[in-house]
Design a protein around this motif. Structure first.
Motif, PDB file in Angstrom:
ATOM      1  N   GLU A   1     -39.198 -42.033 -12.130  1.00  0.00           N
ATOM      2  CA  GLU A   1     -38.314 -43.077 -12.638  1.00  0.00           C
ATOM      3  C   GLU A   1     -39.147 -43.984 -13.525  1.00  0.00           C
ATOM      4  O   GLU A   1     -40.182 -44.491 -13.096  1.00  0.00           O
ATOM      5  N   ASN A   2     -38.710 -44.159 -14.761  1.00  0.00           N
ATOM      6  CA  ASN A   2     -39.418 -45.024 -15.698  1.00  0.00           C
ATOM      7  C   ASN A   2     -38.393 -45.863 -16.437  1.00  0.00           C
ATOM      8  O   ASN A   2     -37.530 -45.323 -17.129  1.00  0.00           O
ATOM      9  N   ASN A   3     -38.461 -47.163 -16.234  1.00  0.00           N
ATOM     10  CA  ASN A   3     -37.527 -48.092 -16.875  1.00  0.00           C
ATOM     11  C   ASN A   3     -36.074 -47.742 -16.574  1.00  0.00           C
ATOM     12  O   ASN A   3     -35.215 -47.778 -17.447  1.00  0.00           O
ATOM     13  N   GLY A   4     -35.813 -47.351 -15.322  1.00  0.00           N
ATOM     14  CA  GLY A   4     -34.459 -47.041 -14.892  1.00  0.00           C
ATOM     15  C   GLY A   4     -33.938 -45.687 -15.344  1.00  0.00           C
ATOM     16  O   GLY A   4     -32.762 -45.386 -15.192  1.00  0.00           O
ATOM     17  N   VAL A   5     -34.815 -44.853 -15.883  1.00  0.00           N
ATOM     18  CA  VAL A   5     -34.415 -43.538 -16.380  1.00  0.00           C
ATOM     19  C   VAL A   5     -35.239 -42.470 -15.660  1.00  0.00           C
ATOM     20  O   VAL A   5     -36.448 -42.605 -15.513  1.00  0.00           O
ATOM     21  N   THR A   6     -34.579 -41.405 -15.206  1.00  0.00           N
ATOM     22  CA  THR A   6     -35.287 -40.282 -14.609  1.00  0.00           C
ATOM     23  C   THR A   6     -35.856 -39.428 -15.730  1.00  0.00           C
ATOM     24  O   THR A   6     -35.137 -39.031 -16.636  1.00  0.00           O
ATOM     25  N   GLN A   7     -37.147 -39.170 -15.663  1.00  0.00           N
ATOM     26  CA  GLN A   7     -37.820 -38.415 -16.710  1.00  0.00           C
ATOM     27  C   GLN A   7     -38.620 -37.267 -16.129  1.00  0.00           C
ATOM     28  O   GLN A   7     -39.119 -37.352 -15.001  1.00  0.00           O
ATOM     29  N   ASN A   8     -38.750 -36.211 -16.910  1.00  0.00           N
ATOM     30  CA  ASN A   8     -39.581 -35.075 -16.515  1.00  0.00           C
ATOM     31  C   ASN A   8     -41.048 -35.456 -16.546  1.00  0.00           C
ATOM     32  O   ASN A   8     -41.471 -36.273 -17.356  1.00  0.00           O
ATOM     33  N   VAL A   9     -41.800 -34.821 -15.653  1.00  0.00           N
ATOM     34  CA  VAL A   9     -43.252 -34.873 -15.714  1.00  0.00           C
ATOM     35  C   VAL A   9     -43.672 -33.579 -16.404  1.00  0.00           C
ATOM     36  O   VAL A   9     -43.142 -32.501 -16.119  1.00  0.00           O
ATOM     37  N   TRP A  10     -44.605 -33.701 -17.322  1.00  0.00           N
ATOM     38  CA  TRP A  10     -45.080 -32.569 -18.118  1.00  0.00           C
ATOM     39  C   TRP A  10     -46.514 -32.242 -17.752  1.00  0.00           C
ATOM     40  O   TRP A  10     -47.314 -33.139 -17.514  1.00  0.00           O
ATOM     41  N   LYS A  11     -46.836 -30.942 -17.724  1.00  0.00           N
ATOM     42  CA  LYS A  11     -48.194 -30.498 -17.428  1.00  0.00           C
ATOM     43  C   LYS A  11     -48.769 -29.853 -18.684  1.00  0.00           C
ATOM     44  O   LYS A  11     -48.133 -29.005 -19.309  1.00  0.00           O
ATOM     45  N   SER A  12     -49.974 -30.271 -19.042  1.00  0.00           N
ATOM     46  CA  SER A  12     -50.615 -29.701 -20.223  1.00  0.00           C
ATOM     47  C   SER A  12     -51.377 -28.434 -19.847  1.00  0.00           C
ATOM     48  O   SER A  12     -51.650 -28.176 -18.675  1.00  0.00           O
ATOM     49  N   SER A  13     -51.715 -27.660 -20.860  1.00  0.00           N
ATOM     50  CA  SER A  13     -52.416 -26.402 -20.623  1.00  0.00           C
ATOM     51  C   SER A  13     -53.800 -26.604 -20.003  1.00  0.00           C
ATOM     52  O   SER A  13     -54.381 -25.663 -19.477  1.00  0.00           O
ATOM     53  N   ASP A  14     -54.306 -27.844 -20.029  1.00  0.00           N
ATOM     54  CA  ASP A  14     -55.599 -28.114 -19.377  1.00  0.00           C
ATOM     55  C   ASP A  14     -55.431 -28.751 -17.993  1.00  0.00           C
ATOM     56  O   ASP A  14     -56.385 -29.244 -17.411  1.00  0.00           O
ATOM     57  N   GLY A  15     -54.191 -28.740 -17.455  1.00  0.00           N
ATOM     58  CA  GLY A  15     -53.950 -29.174 -16.080  1.00  0.00           C
ATOM     59  C   GLY A  15     -53.694 -30.652 -15.879  1.00  0.00           C
ATOM     60  O   GLY A  15     -53.596 -31.113 -14.749  1.00  0.00           O
TER      61      GLY A  15
ATOM     62  N   ASN B   1     -39.370 -40.467 -42.786  1.00  0.00           N
ATOM     63  CA  ASN B   1     -37.970 -40.784 -42.532  1.00  0.00           C
ATOM     64  C   ASN B   1     -37.805 -41.765 -41.382  1.00  0.00           C
ATOM     65  O   ASN B   1     -36.709 -42.170 -41.095  1.00  0.00           O
ATOM     66  N   GLY B   2     -38.863 -42.119 -40.696  1.00  0.00           N
ATOM     67  CA  GLY B   2     -38.800 -43.117 -39.644  1.00  0.00           C
ATOM     68  C   GLY B   2     -38.269 -42.616 -38.316  1.00  0.00           C
ATOM     69  O   GLY B   2     -38.188 -43.365 -37.359  1.00  0.00           O
ATOM     70  N   LYS B   3     -37.875 -41.342 -38.217  1.00  0.00           N
ATOM     71  CA  LYS B   3     -37.362 -40.805 -36.959  1.00  0.00           C
ATOM     72  C   LYS B   3     -38.510 -40.527 -36.016  1.00  0.00           C
ATOM     73  O   LYS B   3     -39.575 -40.078 -36.417  1.00  0.00           O
ATOM     74  N   ARG B   4     -38.270 -40.807 -34.733  1.00  0.00           N
ATOM     75  CA  ARG B   4     -39.271 -40.531 -33.703  1.00  0.00           C
ATOM     76  C   ARG B   4     -38.859 -39.288 -32.949  1.00  0.00           C
ATOM     77  O   ARG B   4     -37.679 -39.001 -32.806  1.00  0.00           O
ATOM     78  N   TYR B   5     -39.816 -38.574 -32.457  1.00  0.00           N
ATOM     79  CA  TYR B   5     -39.532 -37.387 -31.671  1.00  0.00           C
ATOM     80  C   TYR B   5     -40.600 -37.227 -30.599  1.00  0.00           C
ATOM     81  O   TYR B   5     -41.673 -37.787 -30.692  1.00  0.00           O
ATOM     82  N   GLN B   6     -40.254 -36.427 -29.590  1.00  0.00           N
ATOM     83  CA  GLN B   6     -41.163 -36.172 -28.484  1.00  0.00           C
ATOM     84  C   GLN B   6     -41.895 -34.862 -28.763  1.00  0.00           C
ATOM     85  O   GLN B   6     -41.288 -33.799 -28.734  1.00  0.00           O
ATOM     86  N   PRO B   7     -43.182 -34.913 -29.079  1.00  0.00           N
ATOM     87  CA  PRO B   7     -43.921 -33.684 -29.381  1.00  0.00           C
ATOM     88  C   PRO B   7     -44.076 -32.792 -28.149  1.00  0.00           C
ATOM     89  O   PRO B   7     -43.914 -33.237 -27.016  1.00  0.00           O
ATOM     90  N   ASN B   8     -44.385 -31.519 -28.387  1.00  0.00           N
ATOM     91  CA  ASN B   8     -44.527 -30.559 -27.288  1.00  0.00           C
ATOM     92  C   ASN B   8     -45.976 -30.338 -26.885  1.00  0.00           C
ATOM     93  O   ASN B   8     -46.300 -29.350 -26.238  1.00  0.00           O
ATOM     94  N   ASN B   9     -46.854 -31.278 -27.275  1.00  0.00           N
ATOM     95  CA  ASN B   9     -48.261 -31.135 -26.928  1.00  0.00           C
ATOM     96  C   ASN B   9     -48.919 -32.507 -26.891  1.00  0.00           C
ATOM     97  O   ASN B   9     -48.394 -33.469 -27.415  1.00  0.00           O
ATOM     98  N   VAL B  10     -50.084 -32.555 -26.248  1.00  0.00           N
ATOM     99  CA  VAL B  10     -50.927 -33.755 -26.238  1.00  0.00           C
ATOM    100  C   VAL B  10     -52.302 -33.298 -26.694  1.00  0.00           C
ATOM    101  O   VAL B  10     -52.923 -32.450 -26.049  1.00  0.00           O
ATOM    102  N   GLY B  11     -52.751 -33.825 -27.802  1.00  0.00           N
ATOM    103  CA  GLY B  11     -54.060 -33.444 -28.325  1.00  0.00           C
ATOM    104  C   GLY B  11     -54.197 -31.953 -28.576  1.00  0.00           C
ATOM    105  O   GLY B  11     -55.265 -31.388 -28.389  1.00  0.00           O
ATOM    106  N   GLY B  12     -53.083 -31.329 -28.946  1.00  0.00           N
ATOM    107  CA  GLY B  12     -53.099 -29.890 -29.196  1.00  0.00           C
ATOM    108  C   GLY B  12     -52.928 -29.037 -27.956  1.00  0.00           C
ATOM    109  O   GLY B  12     -52.836 -27.816 -28.040  1.00  0.00           O
ATOM    110  N   LYS B  13     -52.870 -29.657 -26.778  1.00  0.00           N
ATOM    111  CA  LYS B  13     -52.679 -28.930 -25.519  1.00  0.00           C
ATOM    112  C   LYS B  13     -51.175 -28.813 -25.248  1.00  0.00           C
ATOM    113  O   LYS B  13     -50.474 -29.804 -25.105  1.00  0.00           O
TER     114      LYS B  13
END
Length: 71
Positions: A23-37, A1-13
């Motif tokens: 701050e990224n490109n003028g937008v405040t964004q969360n920093v995410w921590k994976s289960s492997d630190g 369907n061409g829709k993009r989404y933000q997954p809740n994992n990186v490489g299964g973590k």
């Protein structure tokens, strides 16, 4: 369907909010921590997570702690 989404994992973590923001490109964004630190932020223009270096995360934490000391 061409829709993009933000997954809740990186490489299964599984990811959780790290309690930090950047701050990224003028937008405040969360920093995410994976289960492997590892720490990431979401780069929507590339539709992927970008890993942050440990020294960058340490600096972010230091700034947050300093800001909280003045509250």
């Amino acid at each position: 369907n061409g829709k993009r989404y933000q997954p809740n994992n990186v490489g299964g973590k599984k990811l959780s909010k790290a309690g930090l923001t950047i701050e990224n490109n003028g937008v405040t964004q969360n920093v995410w921590k994976s289960s492997d630190g590892k720490y990431y932020y979401w780069e929507g223009r590339q539709n992927k997570y970008i890993q942050l270096s440990s020294s960058y995360v340490k600096a972010l934490k230091k700034m947050v702690n300093a800001a909280n000391a003045f509250r």
